[in-house]
Design an enzyme around this catalytic site. Structure first.
Site, PDB file in Angstrom:
ATOM      1  N   ASP A  41      -3.897  -9.011   3.813  1.00  0.00           N
ATOM      2  CA  ASP A  41      -4.380  -8.012   2.864  1.00  0.00           C
ATOM      3  C   ASP A  41      -3.274  -6.977   2.618  1.00  0.00           C
ATOM      4  OD1 ASP A  41      -5.898  -6.297   1.363  1.00  0.00           O
ATOM      5  OD2 ASP A  41      -7.541  -6.162   2.788  1.00  0.00           O
ATOM      6  N   ASP A  42      -2.754  -6.913   1.402  1.00  0.00           N
ATOM      7  CA  ASP A  42      -1.724  -5.907   1.058  1.00  0.00           C
ATOM      8  C   ASP A  42      -0.359  -6.191   1.684  1.00  0.00           C
ATOM      9  OD1 ASP A  42      -3.624  -4.358  -0.287  1.00  0.00           O
ATOM     10  OD2 ASP A  42      -3.423  -2.614   1.013  1.00  0.00           O
ATOM     11  N   CYS A  98      -7.107  -5.910  -4.703  1.00  0.00           N
ATOM     12  CA  CYS A  98      -7.798  -6.788  -3.740  1.00  0.00           C
ATOM     13  C   CYS A  98      -8.899  -7.641  -4.342  1.00  0.00           C
ATOM     14  CB  CYS A  98      -8.430  -5.986  -2.604  1.00  0.00           C
ATOM     15  SG  CYS A  98      -7.264  -5.109  -1.585  1.00  0.00           S
ATOM     16  N   ASP A 320      -3.093 -11.227  -0.643  1.00  0.00           N
ATOM     17  CA  ASP A 320      -3.805 -11.079  -1.924  1.00  0.00           C
ATOM     18  C   ASP A 320      -2.940 -10.451  -3.015  1.00  0.00           C
ATOM     19  OD1 ASP A 320      -3.968  -8.632  -0.624  1.00  0.00           O
ATOM     20  OD2 ASP A 320      -6.152  -8.471  -0.727  1.00  0.00           O
TER      21      ASP A 320
END
Ligand SMILES: *[C@@H]1O[C@H](CO)[C@@H](O)[C@H](O)[C@H]1NC(C)=O
Ligand SMILES: *[C@@H]1O[C@H](CO)[C@@H](O)[C@H](O)[C@H]1NC(C)=O
Ligand SMILES: *[C@@H]1O[C@H](CO)[C@@H](O)[C@H](O)[C@H]1NC(C)=O
Ligand SMILES: *[C@@H]1O[C@H](CO)[C@@H](O)[C@H](O)[C@H]1NC(C)=O
Ligand SMILES: *[C@@H]1O[C@H](CO)[C@@H](O)[C@H](O)[C@H]1NC(C)=O
Ligand SMILES: *[C@@H]1O[C@H](CO)[C@@H](O)[C@H](O)[C@H]1NC(C)=O
Ligand SMILES: *[C@@H]1O[C@H](CO)[C@@H](O)[C@H](O)[C@H]1NC(C)=O
Ligand SMILES: *[C@@H]1O[C@H](CO)[C@@H](O)[C@H](O)[C@H]1NC(C)=O
Ligand SMILES: *[C@@H]1O[C@H](CO)[C@@H](O)[C@H](O)[C@H]1NC(C)=O
Length: 516
Positions: A41-42, A98, A320
């Site tokens: 994530d990120d 996201c 993502d």
């Protein structure tokens, strides 16, 4: 066919499909390949989150200095997935946020087709409409129909589990085992939906640390597998998303920030850069949370090896979207059209993929679903998705296929019209301001870009504001996107890019792959 013991109890169509896949890829085991998708994530790729090289000391005119780092966080992942297979150096998200990006991963569709616009339920993030219209068409549903044993653990969509989205009782179709985080990324003090039942977690590292739990549940799933059917697992740890709480044993580590910040030093004070809570320390915290992901990858691979399934398993590792930490004096966020936010890491290993390859073919998050279904032996012309399988690029001995000439990146702005209370002098439309009033533009930043990579490395973007603002970059001459060339480029080229953009913004399914 002789090596397919239990498949004959399935419908004849399914057996035939599997027999066909097996002929290509699973001669020895007689079973279609397993697939694992690890989604962080990120995680940016631009600032070295996946790199292995040492970073040196940089001194700046304003007296600040950036220290070297001898270690980068994802060493074992690079070795165990990237070096054992392929590293895509041009992998992109269809949108740098996201929930819309994850929705693209599940559906294989651009945001203008899955209609998830932002991280709110009103913007369709895990909304009842999404559950009704999109979830039944997501790729795990196809895998499950082919009797893949399917498993999910970790963050799903930001609004998953909220009351207006059916709570934790909602389990999307296609998943046999479901361990999804309620809400957005957390490391501790969260609720998990365990196959539709709420499970509360506190902040005891041994019991609750989410990245470790994502791994542990996946190992347990592997222990309970039926050996006769293939499996698909998706592991979605919260790292390296904020609030950046690393495992206790990894909370000391990196010495400084290998950043390309300070491109315009007068805009950023050294406090914002290297003070407490500044960009440097935040970047280091991000990296520390990735160390647990590196552990996860190693332990998972060790387990597959012990089960003798490693050589029949495809493993995808990606994020993502990207992230920025000070580039262009933008503070810390994603949502921008620039390379640092739209590029993602993508590493894949598996049967038929030669080790130690680096490929420049442009691939996207909307391609993951079709690539996985291709591996599973699904007839792709029966699947209505915008992306395309990149199995031909990774494993040309298994498939032939052509690269896409260009693609779309689109983003719906959140339209903040208020002022940031800490920086009232700057006026409305700004968000995430740092103390010295370095902020993100968050007002009229709805944009769409067409990106070419094959013959020319160009990016053309139109904003949906009242200026009809256009940005164009020639990344061959200007890889850091420092010069908008829209005013001096050949108008015919602008027109061509504009026409491509219009077509891409309304394309659906197979037509998205045919635009020239
Ligand atoms: C995978 O490895 C096992 C031993 O670890 C071996 O028996 C099997 O033949 C291999 N399968 C393939 C497809 O290479
Ligand atoms: C998300 O999109 C919806 C629909 O366009 C909009 O009403 C809402 O304000 C957006 N949310 C945010 C946080 O921008
Ligand atoms: C949400 O998705 C539905 C279709 O599932 C669509 O009708 C609606 O317009 C979408 N909402 C937004 C804000 O795009
Ligand atoms: C978890 O929640 C407890 C109780 O509210 C709180 O004391 C603790 O600080 C929280 N831990 C973290 C890591 O946020
Ligand atoms: C994960 O499993 C390991 C090994 O059994 C254990 O030490 C650890 O406490 C577990 N962590 C979580 C969060 O379940
Ligand atoms: C795939 O599906 C298409 C459309 O239904 C069909 O025309 C084609 O024959 C199928 N291909 C295979 C190999 O089954
Ligand atoms: C790819 O195309 C070449 C040349 O047309 C052909 O010889 C080869 O068999 C094809 N490979 C696959 C996996 O279809
Ligand atoms: C933002 O865009 C809307 C229309 O999309 C327009 O009415 C408004 O004037 C724009 N504001 C600015 C500051 O560009
Ligand atoms: C982009 O830059 C390259 C290298 O300088 C140059 O050859 C090419 O003509 C440029 N393209 C455009 C459209 O400006």
């Amino acid at each position: 066919m002789a090596v397919l013991p239990r498949f004959f109890s399935w419908s004849s169509v399914t057996s035939l499909l599997l027999a066909f896949t097996c002929a290509l890829r699973c001669v020895e085991s007689g079973k279609p390949s397993n697939v694992i998708l690890i989604l962080t994530d990120d995680q940016d790729v631009e600032m070295g989150g996946m790199a292995e090289s040492e970073i040196s000391l940089e001194e700046h005119e304003d007296g600040s200095a950036l220290l070297c780092c001898s270690e980068t966080p994802m060493k074992r992942t690079k070795e165990l997935i990237g070096d054992a297979g392929v590293t895509f150096s041009s992998a992109f998200a269809s949108t740098p946020l996201c929930c819309p990006s994850r929705s693209s991963i599940f559906t294989g569709r651009y945001p203008h087709n899955h209609l998830v616009r932002n991280n709110s339920i009103s913007g369709n993030c895990s909304s009842p409409s999404w559950q009704k219209d999109s979830e039944p068409l997501a790729f795990p549903v196809y895998l499950n129909k082919l009797h893949y044993q399917t498993f999910y653990s970790g963050k799903y969509l930001n609004q998953y589990g909220s009351k207006d989205a059916g709570g934790a009782a909602h389990v999307p179709p296609g998943w046999d085992q479901w361990y999804a985080l309620v809400g957005n990324s957390q490391y501790y003090n969260y609720t998990l939906s365990v196959n539709g039942k709420e499970e509360q977690h506190g902040d005891d590292y041994q019991k609750d640390y989410l990245t470790d739990l994502v791994l542990n549940r996946s190992l347990h799933f592997l222990d309970e597998l039926s050996p006769s059917h293939p499996f698909f697992m998706m592991l979605s740890p919260p790292s390296p998303h904020s609030p950046w709480i690393s495992a206790p044993q990894t909370s000391t580590g990196y010495c400084g920030n290998p950043s390309i910040q300070c491109q315009i030093p007068p805009l950023i004070t050294s406090t914002t850069l290297s003070g407490k809570g500044g960009f440097d320390s935040q970047y280091i915290l991000k990296w520390q949370t990735l160390l647990s992901v590196d552990d996860l990858v190693e332990k998972l691979i060790n387990k597959l090896e012990a089960m003798k399934e490693l050589n029949n398993t495809y493993i995808f590792y990606t994020s993502d979207h990207g992230y920025h930490t000070g580039q262009f004096s933008l503070p810390i966020d994603k949502r921008q059209l620039y390379e640092f936010d739209i590029r993602v890491p993508l590493l894949v290993r598996g049967p038929g993929i030669k080790p130690k390859q680096t490929l420049q073919s442009p691939v996207m998050n909307i391609d993951l679903a079709l690539t996985i279904l291709d591996i599973a032996g699904v007839n792709l012309s029966t699947v209505n998705m915008d992306g395309q399988s990149f199995l031909p690029q990774m494993a040309p001995t298994l498939r032939n296929g052509t690269e896409r000439p260009f693609f779309l990146v689109e983003y719906t702005g959140e339209g903040y019209s208020q002022e940031d209370p800490s920086c009232p002098k700057l006026g409305p439309g700004l968000a995430h301001c740092f103390p010295d009033c370095v902020c993100e533009d968050a007002f009229n930043n709805t944009y769409a870009c067409v990106r070419t990579l094959k013959d020319a490395n160009l990016q053309y973007c139109e904003f949906a504001d009242n200026e009809a603002f256009v940005e164009m970059y020639n990344l061959t001459a200007d890889p850091h996107q420092l010069e908008n060339i829209v005013k001096r480029v050949d108008p015919t080229l602008l027109q061509i890019m504009n026409q491509r953009l219009i077509k891409l913004q309304s394309c659906a399914g197979e037509d998205c792959r045919k635009i020239r």
